[in-house]
Design an enzyme around this catalytic site. Structure first.
Site, PDB file in Angstrom:
ATOM      1  N   ASP A  56     -41.176 -25.712 -36.914  1.00  0.00           N
ATOM      2  CA  ASP A  56     -42.355 -25.178 -36.137  1.00  0.00           C
ATOM      3  C   ASP A  56     -43.549 -24.338 -36.671  1.00  0.00           C
ATOM      4  O   ASP A  56     -42.927 -23.763 -37.641  1.00  0.00           O
ATOM      5  CB  ASP A  56     -41.274 -24.903 -34.619  1.00  0.00           C
ATOM      6  CG  ASP A  56     -40.377 -24.098 -35.397  1.00  0.00           C
ATOM      7  OD1 ASP A  56     -40.129 -23.607 -36.060  1.00  0.00           O
ATOM      8  OD2 ASP A  56     -39.476 -23.495 -33.771  1.00  0.00           O
ATOM      9  N   ASP A  79     -35.564 -32.707 -29.864  1.00  0.00           N
ATOM     10  CA  ASP A  79     -34.666 -31.432 -30.920  1.00  0.00           C
ATOM     11  C   ASP A  79     -33.834 -30.451 -29.607  1.00  0.00           C
ATOM     12  O   ASP A  79     -34.956 -30.520 -28.544  1.00  0.00           O
ATOM     13  CB  ASP A  79     -35.547 -30.970 -31.635  1.00  0.00           C
ATOM     14  CG  ASP A  79     -35.911 -29.474 -31.211  1.00  0.00           C
ATOM     15  OD1 ASP A  79     -36.189 -28.277 -31.579  1.00  0.00           O
ATOM     16  OD2 ASP A  79     -37.333 -29.869 -30.746  1.00  0.00           O
ATOM     17  N   CYS A  93     -14.984 -42.146 -30.526  1.00  0.00           N
ATOM     18  CA  CYS A  93     -15.441 -41.099 -31.462  1.00  0.00           C
ATOM     19  C   CYS A  93     -15.458 -41.489 -32.855  1.00  0.00           C
ATOM     20  O   CYS A  93     -13.996 -41.531 -33.589  1.00  0.00           O
ATOM     21  CB  CYS A  93     -15.798 -39.955 -31.095  1.00  0.00           C
ATOM     22  SG  CYS A  93     -16.772 -38.983 -32.447  1.00  0.00           S
ATOM     23  N   CYS A 126     -16.318 -39.829 -35.611  1.00  0.00           N
ATOM     24  CA  CYS A 126     -16.319 -38.560 -36.048  1.00  0.00           C
ATOM     25  C   CYS A 126     -15.810 -38.322 -37.558  1.00  0.00           C
ATOM     26  O   CYS A 126     -14.126 -38.748 -36.812  1.00  0.00           O
ATOM     27  CB  CYS A 126     -17.142 -37.100 -35.135  1.00  0.00           C
ATOM     28  SG  CYS A 126     -15.567 -36.316 -34.604  1.00  0.00           S
ATOM     29  N   CYS A 143     -12.717 -36.349 -35.010  1.00  0.00           N
ATOM     30  CA  CYS A 143     -11.632 -37.500 -33.760  1.00  0.00           C
ATOM     31  C   CYS A 143     -10.507 -39.204 -34.266  1.00  0.00           C
ATOM     32  O   CYS A 143     -10.248 -39.008 -34.324  1.00  0.00           O
ATOM     33  CB  CYS A 143     -12.948 -38.498 -32.730  1.00  0.00           C
ATOM     34  SG  CYS A 143     -13.447 -36.709 -31.276  1.00  0.00           S
ATOM     35  N   HIS A 153     -18.593 -32.659 -34.920  1.00  0.00           N
ATOM     36  CA  HIS A 153     -18.191 -33.931 -33.148  1.00  0.00           C
ATOM     37  C   HIS A 153     -19.317 -34.106 -33.237  1.00  0.00           C
ATOM     38  O   HIS A 153     -19.827 -34.793 -31.951  1.00  0.00           O
ATOM     39  CB  HIS A 153     -16.907 -33.370 -32.602  1.00  0.00           C
ATOM     40  CG  HIS A 153     -17.604 -33.953 -31.345  1.00  0.00           C
ATOM     41  ND1 HIS A 153     -16.625 -35.393 -31.176  1.00  0.00           N
ATOM     42  CD2 HIS A 153     -17.465 -34.088 -30.282  1.00  0.00           C
ATOM     43  CE1 HIS A 153     -16.919 -36.200 -29.868  1.00  0.00           C
ATOM     44  NE2 HIS A 153     -16.990 -35.016 -29.065  1.00  0.00           N
TER      45      HIS A 153
END
Length: 376
Positions: free
Chosen positions: A89, A271, A309, A311, A314, A340
Site C-alpha cells: 500500500d 485485503d 475445514c 487447516c 482442524c 485457521h
C-alpha cells in the site's frame, strides 16, 4: 494483465498475470504488515495456507527497518522468502490514521512518526520510491484517505489533489522502472478511487482515473466509519465506470459477508487484517458462523473447530485444546488460530471461484450471506 474469464450478473471470474505469478480472482490478499503475518506465520506457511498474494505496509516498513535496508537485501521477495505476488500500500492510510501533527499541502504530507515522533515527509514521489525499493509486484498510488463523513467541499478538494498526486505517481513509477538498478522493473501501479460517501464525486473520480490507463483500480476510503449499506451503495455506483478489462480492488474489506456482497457487486480483490486480528483474540470463522473459542462451553469440546475445514488446526487438534492454549497465553494457540482463519478466507475465495466457474454463484451467495456472519 487482467483477463476477465466469465461473469454471473455483476460478479466476475478472472486471472491476473504478473511477473511474480498468476492470481485467480476473486482473491483475498493476506496482510503481512511488517513483512510478516502477526501470529507467527511465515511466507512458507502462507503458501501452505493457499495464499495467492501477500500485502505489506509501506509506512511501517519505511519506519522500521527501512526500505533502503530491504532494497540492499534484494527486495521483499528475497527478504521474506515469499515468491508470489506482493502488493504494497502507499502509506497514505497510515499517514492519515496513525500519524499525528500532519500537515497536508500540494507537494505531500509532513507528519510525526507514531513510533518516536520524528518528522517525516511523504508525497507521491517518495511513496513510489519507497515501494520501488521494496520491489513489490503492485504499488498503490499515494492518496488522501478521507474520514467518513467529511464536508462535501473538503472532499471535492481532496479528491482533486489525489488525482494530481496520481499523475505524479504514474510519472515517477515510469522513471523508477526505467532505472538499471530497480529491484522490480515490472512494478505495476494501481490508482485509488476516493470521494467519501458522495456518489457523484466517486463516479466522476472513477471516470477521471479510468482514463489514465493504470494497471488496476482500487476503491479506497470505505469501511472507515460508514455503514455496510453505504459501502455497498458506493461500490454499485462506481462499478459501471471501472474499466472492465482491469482488476478491481476493494481496500481494507472485510468480513466474509462483506466479501460475498462485494464479489456480487463486481469486485475482484480484497485485503483485511480481520482474519488474523480476530484469530489472535479467539474469534474463528467457520462454515456455520463465528465462534469465540474463549467461551467456557469449549472446555471439554473434543470436536475440531470446523468439521469441514482442512487447516492444520482442524486436522490435528480439538476446540478444547485450542481454548486451553489461548487461555494459557501459549503462542501456539495464537499461531493455530491465525492459520485457521487465513485458511478459511482463502478457501472461501476458492469456493467463490468454483461457484462462478460452475454458474451457481448466485445460489452460493444467497446460502452463505445469512450464515457466515452469524455468531454461534
Amino acid at each position: 494483465m487482467y483477463q476477465l474469464k466469465l461473469t454471473e450478473g455483476t460478479a466476475r471470474r478472472g486471472e491476473f498475470t504478473t511477473v511474480h505469478g498468476t492470481v485467480q480472482t476473486p482473491a483475498f490478499m493476506n496482510v503481512a504488515t511488517a513483512a510478516a503475518i502477526k501470529g507467527g506465520i511465515s511466507a512458507y506457511d502462507l503458501k501452505d495456507l493457499k495464499c495467492q498474494v501477500m500485502l505489506c505496509n509501506t509506512y511501517h516498513l519505511h519506519l522500521r527497518r527501512g526500505d533502503n535496508v530491504v532494497r540492499q537485501l534484494g527486495g521483499l521477495h528475497k527478504f521474506t522468502g515469499w515468491q508470489g505476488p506482493i502488493l504494497t500500500d502507499s502509506g497514505g492510510f497510515q499517514v492519515f490514521s496513525l500519524a499525528s501533527l500532519r500537515h497536508i499541502e500540494e507537494k505531500g504530507v509532513t507528519f510525526a512518526s507514531h513510533i518516536d515522533g520524528h518528522r517525516i515527509f511523504m508525497g507521491p514521489e517518495e511513496s513510489m520510491q519507497i515501494q520501488s525499493h521494496l520491489g513489490s509486484t503492485i504499488a498503490m498510488a499515494f492518496d488522501e484517505c478521507i474520514e467518513n463523513p467529511s464536508p462535501r467541499v473538503y472532499v471535492q478538494k481532496s479528491v482533486a489533489r489525489t488525482t494530481r498526486w496520481l499523475e505524479r505517481c504514474q510519472k515517477e513509477m515510469a522513471r523508477l522502472n526505467s532505472l538499471e538498478d530497480t529491484v522490480n522493473p515490472h512494478q505495476l501501479l494501481f490508482g485509488i478511487n476516493q470521494g467519501g460517501t458522495y456518489e457523484d464525486i466517486r463516479v466522476q473520480h472513477m471516470k477521471d482515473i479510468a482514463a489514465m490507463g493504470l494497471d488496476g483500480y482500487a476503491i479506497g476510503g470505505l469501511a472507515v466509519g460508514e455503514s455496510a449499506e453505504e459501502m455497498y451503495h458506493i461500490i454499485e455506483a462506481v462499478e459501471p465506470f471501472a474499466p472492465k478489462d482491469k482488476i478491481r480492488y476493494l481496500m481494507g474489506v472485510g468480513t466474509p459477508v462483506n466479501i460475498l456482497e462485494s464479489v456480487h457487486r463486481g469486485v475482484d480483490l480484497f485485503d483485511c487484517v480481520m482474519p488474523s486480528r480476530n484469530a489472535r483474540h479467539g474469534h474463528l470463522f467457520t462454515w456455520e458462523g463465528i465462534i469465540n473459542i474463549q467461551n467456557a462451553k469449549y472446555v471439554t469440546d473434543d470436536r475440531p473447530v470446523d468439521a469441514l475445514c482442512g487447516c492444520p488446526l482442524c486436522r490435528n487438534h480439538t476446540r478444547a485444546y485450542l481454548r486451553h492454549l489461548m487461555r494459557a497465553n501459549e503462542m501456539l494457540g495464537m499461531r493455530l488460530a491465525v492459520m485457521h482463519n487465513l485458511w478459511f478466507y482463502n478457501t472461501l475465495m476458492e469456493e467463490i471461484r468454483l461457484a462462478l466457474d460452475e454458474g451457481r454463484f448466485e445460489s452460493f451467495y444467497r446460502k452463505y450471506v445469512p450464515i457466515l456472519g452469524k455468531r454461534i
